[in-house]
Design a protein around this motif. Structure first.
Motif, short mmCIF file in Angstrom:
data_model
loop_
_atom_site.label_atom_id
_atom_site.label_comp_id
_atom_site.label_asym_id
_atom_site.label_seq_id
_atom_site.Cartn_x
_atom_site.Cartn_y
_atom_site.Cartn_z
N VAL A 245 0.84 -1.19 0.00
CA VAL A 245 0.00 0.00 0.00
C VAL A 245 0.88 1.24 0.00
O VAL A 245 2.05 1.19 0.39
N ALA A 246 0.31 2.34 -0.42
CA ALA A 246 1.02 3.62 -0.41
C ALA A 246 1.25 4.07 1.02
O ALA A 246 0.49 3.72 1.93
N ASP A 247 2.29 4.86 1.21
CA ASP A 247 2.59 5.34 2.56
C ASP A 247 1.43 6.12 3.16
O ASP A 247 1.20 6.07 4.37
N SER A 248 0.69 6.82 2.33
CA SER A 248 -0.40 7.66 2.82
C SER A 248 -1.54 6.87 3.43
O SER A 248 -2.37 7.42 4.17
N VAL A 249 -1.62 5.59 3.13
CA VAL A 249 -2.72 4.76 3.64
C VAL A 249 -2.21 3.59 4.45
O VAL A 249 -3.02 2.75 4.90
N LYS A 250 -0.92 3.53 4.66
CA LYS A 250 -0.34 2.39 5.38
C LYS A 250 -0.91 2.31 6.79
O LYS A 250 -1.04 3.32 7.48
N GLY A 251 -1.26 1.10 7.18
CA GLY A 251 -1.85 0.89 8.50
C GLY A 251 -3.34 1.11 8.54
O GLY A 251 -3.98 0.82 9.55
N ARG A 252 -3.91 1.62 7.45
CA ARG A 252 -5.36 1.88 7.41
C ARG A 252 -6.05 1.08 6.30
O ARG A 252 -7.19 0.66 6.47
N PHE A 253 -5.38 0.90 5.18
CA PHE A 253 -5.96 0.20 4.03
C PHE A 253 -5.29 -1.15 3.84
O PHE A 253 -4.07 -1.28 4.02
N THR A 254 -6.07 -2.12 3.42
CA THR A 254 -5.55 -3.45 3.12
C THR A 254 -6.19 -3.97 1.84
O THR A 254 -7.41 -3.93 1.69
N ALA A 255 -5.34 -4.46 0.95
CA ALA A 255 -5.84 -5.05 -0.30
C ALA A 255 -5.82 -6.57 -0.18
O ALA A 255 -4.90 -7.14 0.43
N SER A 256 -6.79 -7.20 -0.79
CA SER A 256 -6.84 -8.66 -0.81
C SER A 256 -7.47 -9.12 -2.12
O SER A 256 -8.11 -8.34 -2.81
N ARG A 257 -7.27 -10.39 -2.43
CA ARG A 257 -7.87 -10.93 -3.65
C ARG A 257 -8.40 -12.33 -3.37
O ARG A 257 -7.87 -13.04 -2.51
N ASP A 258 -9.42 -12.68 -4.13
CA ASP A 258 -10.01 -14.01 -4.05
C ASP A 258 -10.01 -14.56 -5.47
O ASP A 258 -10.89 -14.21 -6.27
N ASN A 259 -9.05 -15.41 -5.77
CA ASN A 259 -8.94 -15.93 -7.14
C ASN A 259 -10.11 -16.84 -7.50
O ASN A 259 -10.44 -16.99 -8.68
N ALA A 260 -10.74 -17.44 -6.51
CA ALA A 260 -11.88 -18.32 -6.78
C ALA A 260 -13.11 -17.52 -7.20
O ALA A 260 -13.95 -17.99 -7.97
N LYS A 261 -13.19 -16.27 -6.72
CA LYS A 261 -14.34 -15.42 -7.03
C LYS A 261 -14.01 -14.33 -8.04
O LYS A 261 -14.86 -13.50 -8.37
N ASN A 262 -12.75 -14.29 -8.48
CA ASN A 262 -12.30 -13.26 -9.43
C ASN A 262 -12.56 -11.85 -8.91
O ASN A 262 -13.02 -10.97 -9.65
N THR A 263 -12.24 -11.66 -7.66
CA THR A 263 -12.46 -10.34 -7.06
C THR A 263 -11.23 -9.87 -6.30
O THR A 263 -10.41 -10.67 -5.83
N VAL A 264 -11.12 -8.57 -6.21
CA VAL A 264 -10.11 -7.94 -5.37
C VAL A 264 -10.83 -6.91 -4.53
O VAL A 264 -11.81 -6.30 -4.97
N SER A 265 -10.37 -6.75 -3.30
CA SER A 265 -11.04 -5.85 -2.37
C SER A 265 -10.05 -4.88 -1.77
O SER A 265 -8.84 -5.12 -1.73
N LEU A 266 -10.58 -3.77 -1.31
CA LEU A 266 -9.79 -2.78 -0.59
C LEU A 266 -10.55 -2.43 0.68
O LEU A 266 -11.59 -1.78 0.61
N GLN A 267 -10.03 -2.87 1.80
CA GLN A 267 -10.62 -2.54 3.09
C GLN A 267 -10.00 -1.23 3.55
O GLN A 267 -8.78 -1.14 3.69
N MET A 268 -10.87 -0.25 3.80
CA MET A 268 -10.39 1.08 4.18
C MET A 268 -10.92 1.41 5.56
O MET A 268 -12.14 1.53 5.76
N ASN A 269 -10.02 1.54 6.50
CA ASN A 269 -10.37 1.88 7.88
C ASN A 269 -9.81 3.24 8.25
O ASN A 269 -8.92 3.76 7.58
N SER A 270 -10.33 3.79 9.31
CA SER A 270 -9.86 5.09 9.82
C SER A 270 -9.79 6.12 8.70
O SER A 270 -8.78 6.82 8.52
N LEU A 271 -10.85 6.21 7.96
CA LEU A 271 -10.86 7.09 6.79
C LEU A 271 -10.73 8.55 7.20
O LEU A 271 -11.23 8.98 8.25
N LYS A 272 -10.06 9.31 6.34
CA LYS A 272 -9.83 10.73 6.56
C LYS A 272 -10.44 11.53 5.40
O LYS A 272 -10.59 10.99 4.30
N PRO A 273 -10.75 12.79 5.63
CA PRO A 273 -11.29 13.60 4.53
C PRO A 273 -10.38 13.61 3.29
O PRO A 273 -10.87 13.65 2.16
#
Length: 119
Positions: free
Chosen positions: A59-87
């Motif tokens: 992840v980029a430094d600006s979102v490190k510790g707050r955002f996490t990327a994951s993928r599910d090859n069985a479902k052909n999806t990728v996700s971005l979990q975004m926590n502690s969001l800022k303006p």
């Protein structure tokens, strides 16, 4: 050809969470390098997070510790979990797929999903 469809954007207050998803079709998903980018009004598109074919992610430094990327090859999806969001996370978020070929890299983009974070 690869088709990408994002979902999960919306409006949230600062400190809240959102989870973006991107569904891919048209190509063997496991062969794709997947990334998330964002673009705020008046700014250039910037890389946010990426997850490789083998599952390695960053992840980029600006979102490190707050955002996490994951993928599910069985479902052909990728996700971005975004926590502690800022303006400053307010932007249009785009899913990107990179396919490496002998002729070069082919890049594919989704239509984007809007994330708005209010203070």
């Amino acid at each position: 050809q690869v088709q990408l469809v994002e979902s999960g954007g919306g409006s949230v207050q600062a400190g809240g969470s959102l989870r973006l998803s991107c569904a891919a079709s048209g190509r063997t998903f496991s062969s794709l390098e997947m990334n998330w980018y964002r673009q705020a009004p008046g700014k250039e598109r910037e890389w946010v997070a990426g997850i490789g074919r083998s599952g390695g992610s960053g992840v980029a430094d600006s979102v490190k510790g707050r955002f996490t990327a994951s993928r599910d090859n069985a479902k052909n999806t990728v996700s971005l979990q975004m926590n502690s969001l800022k303006p400053e996370d307010t932007a249009m978020y785009y899913c990107n797929a990179d396919l490496f070929t002998s002729l070069g890299t082919r890049r594919y983009w989704g239509q984007g999903t809007q994330v708005t974070v209010s203070s």
